[in-house]
Design a protein around this motif. Structure first.
Motif, short mmCIF file in Angstrom:
data_model
loop_
_atom_site.label_atom_id
_atom_site.label_comp_id
_atom_site.label_asym_id
_atom_site.label_seq_id
_atom_site.Cartn_x
_atom_site.Cartn_y
_atom_site.Cartn_z
N ALA A 1 0.69 -15.97 -4.34
CA ALA A 1 -0.45 -15.80 -5.19
C ALA A 1 -0.85 -17.20 -5.79
CB ALA A 1 -0.07 -14.94 -6.35
N LEU A 2 0.17 -17.89 -6.19
CA LEU A 2 -0.38 -19.32 -6.92
C LEU A 2 -0.96 -20.18 -5.69
CD1 LEU A 2 2.55 -20.40 -9.02
CD2 LEU A 2 0.35 -20.11 -9.80
N ASP A 3 -0.28 -20.17 -4.62
CA ASP A 3 -0.94 -20.87 -3.58
C ASP A 3 -2.24 -20.51 -3.07
OD1 ASP A 3 1.77 -22.17 -3.43
OD2 ASP A 3 2.17 -21.17 -1.31
N ARG A 4 -2.49 -19.11 -3.31
CA ARG A 4 -3.82 -18.56 -2.83
C ARG A 4 -4.80 -19.14 -4.09
NH1 ARG A 4 -2.79 -13.11 -3.12
NH2 ARG A 4 -5.12 -12.65 -2.69
N TRP A 5 -4.23 -18.91 -5.15
CA TRP A 5 -5.15 -19.34 -6.52
C TRP A 5 -5.26 -21.08 -6.18
CZ3 TRP A 5 -3.69 -23.34 -9.92
CH2 TRP A 5 -4.47 -23.52 -11.13
N LEU A 6 -4.50 -21.63 -5.85
CA LEU A 6 -4.66 -23.27 -5.92
C LEU A 6 -5.84 -23.51 -4.69
CD1 LEU A 6 -4.35 -26.17 -6.93
CD2 LEU A 6 -2.59 -26.37 -5.50
N VAL A 7 -5.82 -22.77 -3.68
CA VAL A 7 -6.87 -22.97 -2.46
C VAL A 7 -8.13 -22.59 -3.02
CG1 VAL A 7 -7.63 -21.99 -0.44
CG2 VAL A 7 -5.19 -22.66 -0.65
N ALA A 8 -8.15 -21.42 -3.85
CA ALA A 8 -9.48 -21.10 -4.67
C ALA A 8 -10.06 -22.01 -5.59
CB ALA A 8 -9.37 -19.60 -5.25
N ARG A 9 -9.08 -22.34 -6.35
CA ARG A 9 -9.34 -23.55 -7.45
C ARG A 9 -9.94 -24.64 -6.89
NH1 ARG A 9 -11.13 -25.85 -10.48
NH2 ARG A 9 -10.46 -26.68 -12.46
N THR A 10 -9.34 -25.14 -5.62
CA THR A 10 -9.61 -26.53 -5.00
C THR A 10 -11.46 -25.98 -4.29
OG1 THR A 10 -7.42 -26.80 -4.36
CG2 THR A 10 -9.36 -28.00 -3.32
N ALA A 11 -11.34 -25.01 -3.73
CA ALA A 11 -12.59 -24.54 -3.45
C ALA A 11 -13.94 -24.71 -4.58
CB ALA A 11 -12.88 -23.29 -2.76
N LEU A 12 -13.27 -24.19 -5.65
CA LEU A 12 -14.30 -24.12 -6.92
C LEU A 12 -14.53 -25.51 -7.18
CD1 LEU A 12 -15.70 -22.55 -9.17
CD2 LEU A 12 -13.54 -22.90 -10.57
N LEU A 13 -13.61 -26.52 -7.38
CA LEU A 13 -13.94 -27.88 -7.66
C LEU A 13 -14.93 -28.43 -6.70
CD1 LEU A 13 -13.06 -30.66 -8.95
CD2 LEU A 13 -11.67 -31.05 -6.98
N VAL A 14 -14.90 -28.15 -5.37
CA VAL A 14 -15.80 -28.71 -4.28
C VAL A 14 -17.13 -28.13 -4.55
CG1 VAL A 14 -16.43 -28.75 -1.92
CG2 VAL A 14 -13.88 -28.90 -2.64
N ALA A 15 -17.04 -27.01 -4.89
CA ALA A 15 -18.63 -26.29 -5.20
C ALA A 15 -18.98 -26.85 -6.65
CB ALA A 15 -18.54 -24.61 -5.33
N GLU A 16 -18.37 -26.86 -7.56
CA GLU A 16 -18.79 -27.57 -8.80
C GLU A 16 -19.17 -28.98 -8.82
OE1 GLU A 16 -15.98 -25.17 -12.21
OE2 GLU A 16 -15.43 -27.21 -11.48
N THR A 17 -18.55 -29.69 -8.18
CA THR A 17 -18.79 -31.23 -7.85
C THR A 17 -20.10 -31.52 -7.12
OG1 THR A 17 -16.96 -31.40 -6.33
CG2 THR A 17 -16.78 -32.22 -8.48
N ARG A 18 -20.01 -30.65 -5.93
CA ARG A 18 -21.35 -30.69 -4.95
C ARG A 18 -22.68 -30.54 -6.00
NH1 ARG A 18 -22.08 -29.77 1.18
NH2 ARG A 18 -24.17 -30.52 1.20
N ASP A 19 -22.42 -29.44 -6.51
CA ASP A 19 -23.70 -28.97 -7.25
C ASP A 19 -23.94 -30.07 -8.52
OD1 ASP A 19 -25.69 -27.04 -8.59
OD2 ASP A 19 -24.39 -27.19 -10.35
N ALA A 20 -23.18 -30.55 -8.94
CA ALA A 20 -23.16 -31.74 -10.14
C ALA A 20 -23.70 -33.10 -9.41
CB ALA A 20 -22.01 -32.14 -10.65
N TYR A 21 -23.33 -33.23 -8.20
CA TYR A 21 -23.87 -34.54 -7.57
C TYR A 21 -25.33 -34.23 -7.13
CZ TYR A 21 -19.50 -36.89 -6.64
OH TYR A 21 -18.16 -37.50 -6.76
N GLU A 22 -25.82 -33.10 -6.75
CA GLU A 22 -26.92 -32.74 -6.34
C GLU A 22 -27.96 -32.80 -7.52
OE1 GLU A 22 -26.42 -29.40 -3.73
OE2 GLU A 22 -26.14 -30.56 -2.19
N ARG A 23 -27.30 -32.70 -8.84
CA ARG A 23 -28.32 -32.68 -9.93
C ARG A 23 -28.13 -33.87 -10.49
NH1 ARG A 23 -26.30 -29.89 -13.77
NH2 ARG A 23 -24.48 -29.29 -13.05
#
Ligand SMILES: [Zn+2]
Ligand SMILES: [Zn+2]
Length: 1005
Positions: free
Chosen positions: A686-708
């Motif tokens: 469960a923790l591993d799956r969470w970290l993968v999801a958390r990393t995907a969230l970082l990627v999504a958040e930062t991409r959006d931020a760079y684009e703005r």
């Protein structure tokens, strides 16, 4: 094996090493090849003046430019990387004057204009080199060596073409006006150059009240006030406000005040037309002047006497009044600000030097009523800081009126970041005056104007046209600069007579304003290799002159980025010039930012000793740390930049460094774990799956931020991510890492590597250094790895873990309240309001050191509810008192979502203030509908386990103090009562043997 890292990074050292690697491996060249032909992300650089070493304030803009170029490269965009240098105009001239010890225009002319131009070119070449090295050191990837230099002949020709277009449209005119004038630089200055707040200073000046005796009114005088005594010898009139009241007292007329008594009171209009004796009628220029009182509605009534002394040759408004009232214009000073012949004892004195003799002369004549000093806000030269004066001169102007509306309409389509700056641009466009383009100087754009006696204004639009119409001098024309250009007369296109160029050079903002056309080959039929680097630029740059297809492809720029003051400077000049020539703005989006202050919020000045040299910052903080400070700053506010904030950034970045070097690498190496470059892992834990999801969230958040264009969002998201990774994932997974769990190692490795990819634009050095440490079989540099694509973050996993962390956070609060140490295990935790955390009950139990976690109603509390008066008062009115009483008495029903029903009212959670208190034997904490309760009852088994944990902690501290490695084994001595927990304690402390004894002791095996 991964290469171990030292316990703290040496930023400057690793940055120098990475710079070398980039050089050796051609990383930037390879990146550009990789992206060639990709989707377009067009950037146009605003030029930096190649005049001095770069300051840290330049590093803000250069950092942002580099960050977004790198981000767009990571997302596969084809980009323009041409850097620009500004190379001529007052900036360069004033520095060269200082270098050569020249103090006036006469001294420049004595030195020789040709020699002076050569020195200017040498200085530019020198600082092109210096700034290039500094920018590289900052990590800025540009096409160094192929920069555009605004003093190239090609750039000059493009400006000539623009000026000719202005003439053909009837926009070009010679204005005879009063302008702000720098007596040191010997030139007028324009509205847009001078508009900044930094171009004013608080200065002390004389404050004089002077009598002008009225003719035909025996014993009566006007009393005027002035702070510029030097303008009095040029006085020709005195202005009153027609509808204001003036009173006569002690023989002097001045604005009447209701509190004072006067011998006589009249309206201002009654004074209009009266004649008076000027203060210096004996001076030759004054001989024919008839001084009289004129009406002026703009007379300021809040300072002075309400009677304004008018000298049209020495003030802008005065000059306008002279046109309305037909007043003579006396120009008392020459271009160096010294009194001209004819001004008697003042001749040759500067405006400052003349103040004292003028005051004395007024005293002698009995004209001085009062003398003092005043401190007021006064304009200074933007370039050399000399206080300005007004002079009436001839200057060349471009009429801007026809462009105002198209520019406003076009600006409406531009995406401004921060958005409020769009309005600033609008305000500037609405208020901009005609563009004063001429400077009475030497090393600048030669204005191609050749006026003829016949009335024809000849304007040359290109070098070819110049050659065709020249009547001589072409053989000595080494470049399109003074003095060489001045030796090429042409024939008048109207009457054929030989005519010469005017001596003026152009405003430097013409040089910078043309670059969206000149550097990108607008209307140029054929690509010319090195064709931009002509004239003075020839040996400094290798820039090509592209063809028109290139321009079509890259114009307008997708974005530009400069500091906010460029609204009135570069943004303005590129807008005017492109709109004139192409009918379009040269950019679609703008990112702008404020000013750099020191870490205490004070302006940085060399003189106050708080300025920071860019090189010093790079070598003391590290360029990544410089960049991080700028990226973390909200661009609509000034940044407080310095070594203190740098230490803070370093401290925060240490969490990332420790996660890699202090944790991952040692455990991966012990387990001989090898990374494999490939798709995201598909873990089960469960923790591993969470970290993968958390990393995907970082990627999504930062991409959006760079684009703005929001780097502060990027740095905040990254720090939050590293915090989660370190203080949750790693902490919760320690045991698995001790056991060499390959899944945990893989997930942590993969996550760290993705995080490096998203942060690489902000801190390209540290990211690449860690990348090269961690990635053994993937892309050689993080900058050659594309933007990561881990897919959509799995929201339910993130929500679940967020709930777990809230429970844990509240559990810790409850423990802290109870004073019970975390090492003392407890029997039970009850959780109410976080159903989604249920699946992770074991994690929670372990983290909070409790034996079981129950999900259900928390009954161990007393609920105290009070009305939230600001909200409930208006809602309930008279019924409030009764509702309050019922709440206090506990007569209410709890509904879901934290709502309450009381006395027939349904109250939302924000309408009440809820406090839960633990009953005896329980510790309770809660917020936002979530409550946890810790059962504090202890039994002997729990107490013994608590002591065992205490012992483990103690032993591990002893191991550290003894300098043992994490792999070293020991012999452990334990007191009798802990012997039951022997195996567990031994495992946790890497003890191979346990012996009984009185006290805890360790011995290395
Ligand atoms: Zn000046
Ligand atoms: Zn002519």
């Amino acid at each position: 094996m991964f290469k171990p890292l030292p316990s703290v990074p040496d930023h400057p050292a690793l940055e120098r090493e990475i710079l070398e690697r980039w050089d050796d491996e051609g990383t930037f060249r390879r990146l550009r090849e990789q992206n060639a032909g990709g989707p377009r992300f067009g950037f146009i650089d605003g030029p930096i003046t190649a005049n001095n070493p770069m300051g840290v304030h330049h590093a803000w803009g250069r950092t942002l430019k580099d960050v977004y170029q790198r981000f767009n490269a990571a997302t596969g965009h084809d980009e323009r990387y041409q850097n620009g240098f500004d190379c001529q105009g007052l900036w360069v001239e004033v520095e060269v004057e200082k270098e050569l010890g020249l103090n006036s225009k006469r001294e420049i002319e004595d030195y020789g204009i040709a020699e002076f131009a050569e020195r200017c070119k040498e200085r530019v070449a020198r600082y092109v080199g210096v700034m290039t090295e500094q920018s590289k050191r900052l990590g800025q990837w540009m096409d160094w060596g192929n920069d555009y230099l605004t003093f190239s002949d090609t750039n000059i020709e493009y400006i000539w073409r623009f000026l000719k277009e202005c003439q053909q449209r009837g926009w070009l005119y010679l204005g005879h006006r009063s302008t702000q004038w720098c007596p040191r630089c010997g030139t007028s200055l324009s509205q847009h150059e001078q508009a900044g707040e930094e171009n004013y200073r608080e200065l002390e000046h004389p404050s004089l009240f002077v009598r002008f005796p009225l003719r035909d009114r025996e014993g009566e005088s006007l009393v005027v006030w002035t702070t510029t005594p030097w303008t009095l010898p040029a006085n020709v009139a005195a202005a009153v406000k027609p509808d204001a009241e003036y009173g006569l007292r002690d023989g002097g007329w001045r604005l009447a005040s209701p509190e004072e008594k006067y011998d006589n009171v009249v309206q201002g209009e009654d004074l209009v037309g009266l004649e008076y004796e000027g203060p210096f009628d004996d001076l030759a220029p004054q001989h024919d002047v008839v001084h009289r009182v004129i009406p002026w509605d703009e007379v300021a009534l809040d300072e002075g006497t309400g009677i304004v002394h008018i000298a049209p040759g020495a003030g802008a408004e005065d000059f306008e009044l002279s046109r309305v009232h037909g007043l003579p214009v006396l120009t008392p000073i020459d271009e160096s600000g010294r009194f001209l012949p004819g001004y008697g004892a003042f001749e040759g004195l500067s405006t400052d030097e003349a103040a004292e003799p003028i005051v004395e002369a007024l005293l002698d004549r009995g004209r001085l009523v009062e003398v003092g000093t005043i401190v007021h806000r006064y304009p200074i030269c933007w370039r050399c800081k000399t206080p300005l004066v007004f002079r009436v001169v001839d200057d060349w102007f471009i009429r801007i009126g026809d462009l105002r509306q198209p520019l406003l309409v076009a600006n409406d389509e531009v995406a401004w970041t921060p958005p409020q700056y769009k309005k600033r641009m609008d305000d500037w466009l609405r208020n901009m005056a005609d563009w004063n383009i001429s400077r009475k100087r030497y090393f600048g754009l030669p204005l191609p104007f050749y006026p003829c006696d016949c009335g024809q204004l000849n304007v040359i639009g290109s070098r070819r046209e110049l050659e065709e119409r020249a009547t001589g001098g072409l053989d000595q024309l080494q470049e399109l600069h003074r003095p060489w250009i001045d030796e090429v007369p042409i024939s008048c296109e109207s009457c054929g007579k030989e005519v010469r160029r005017i001596p003026e050079v152009g405003d430097a903002w013409l040089d910078a304003g043309i670059v969206p056309l000149s550097t990108m080959g607008w209307e140029n039929p054929e690509w010319v290799p090195h064709g931009y680097a002509t004239g003075a630029a020839e040996h400094i740059s290798g820039a090509d002159l592209p063809d028109h297809d290139y321009w079509e492809h890259w114009f307008p720029a997708d974005w530009i980025s400069e500091s906010r003051e460029q609204i009135r400077l570069w943004f303005y000049s590129i807008s005017v010039m492109s709109m004139t020539m192409t009918g379009r703005l040269p950019y679609r989006a703008v990112l702008t930012y404020e000013r750099v202050h020191d870490e205490h919020g004070k302006e940085m000045h060399k003189s106050t000793g708080n300025a920071i040299e860019a090189n010093e910052a790079f070598e003391r903080m590290g360029a990544d740390i410089v960049r991080w400070q700028f990226c973390g700053q909200n661009p609509s506010q000034n940044i407080n930049f310095g070594y203190g904030p740098a230490e803070e950034v370093k401290r925060r970045l240490l969490t990332l460094w420790n996660s890699v070097g202090g944790f991952f690498i040692p455990y991966a190496n012990i387990a001989s774990w090898q990374p494999k470059w490939g798709p995201p892992p598909q873990p089960e834990h469960a923790l591993d799956r969470w970290l993968v999801a958390r990393t995907a969230l970082l990627v999504a958040e930062t991409r959006d931020a760079y684009e703005r264009y929001s780097t502060p969002t990027v740095t905040t998201a990254f720090e939050a991510y590293v915090e989660d990774l370190s203080n949750w994932y790693i902490r919760r997974s320690r045991r698995r890492f001790w056991d060499g769990d390959a899944n945990a190692l893989e997930v942590l490795w993969w996550s760290l590597v993705q995080a490096l990819r998203v942060i690489a634009p902000v801190m390209p050095f540290l990211a690449d250094h860690l990348w090269r440490t961690l990635v053994l079989d993937g892309p050689e540099s993080v900058h050659l790895a594309d933007w990561p694509e881990p897919g959509e973050p799995k929201r339910e996993l993130l929500d679940e873990m967020a709930a777990v962390r809230r429970v844990v956070e509240l559990g810790r609060q409850a423990r802290a309240q109870s004073g019970m140490k975390l090492r003392q295990p407890l029997r039970r935790l009850v959780v109410q309001g976080a159903e989604s955390a249920k699946a992770q009950a074991e994690e929670i139990a372990d983290e909070l050191s409790v034996k079981e976690v129950e999900f259900g109603p928390v009954e161990a509390t007393e609920l105290r509810v009070k009305p939230n008066l600001p909200l409930l008062g208006p809602k309930l009115g008279k019924e409030l008192a009764q509702v309050r009483a019922k709440l206090e008495a506990g007569e209410f029903e709890e509904l879901d979502g934290g709502r309450l029903r009381v006395d027939g009212h349904d109250l939302s959670p924000d309408e009440v203030l809820v406090e839960r208190r633990g009953k005896e034997g329980w510790a309770v904490a809660g917020e936002d509908g979530l409550t946890v309760a810790l059962d504090l009852a202890l039994d002997p088994a729990l107490q013994l386990e608590g002591r065992a944990r205490e012992a483990i902690h103690q032993v591990n501290t002893m191991r550290k103090e003894a300098g043992l490695e994490i792999t070293d084994r020991i012999v452990l001595t334990l007191p009798d009562d802990l012997i039951d927990h022997r195996d567990w304690i031994a495992r946790e402390t890497l003890a191979d043997r346990v012996e009984a004894g009185d006290d805890i002791a360790i011995e290395r095996l």
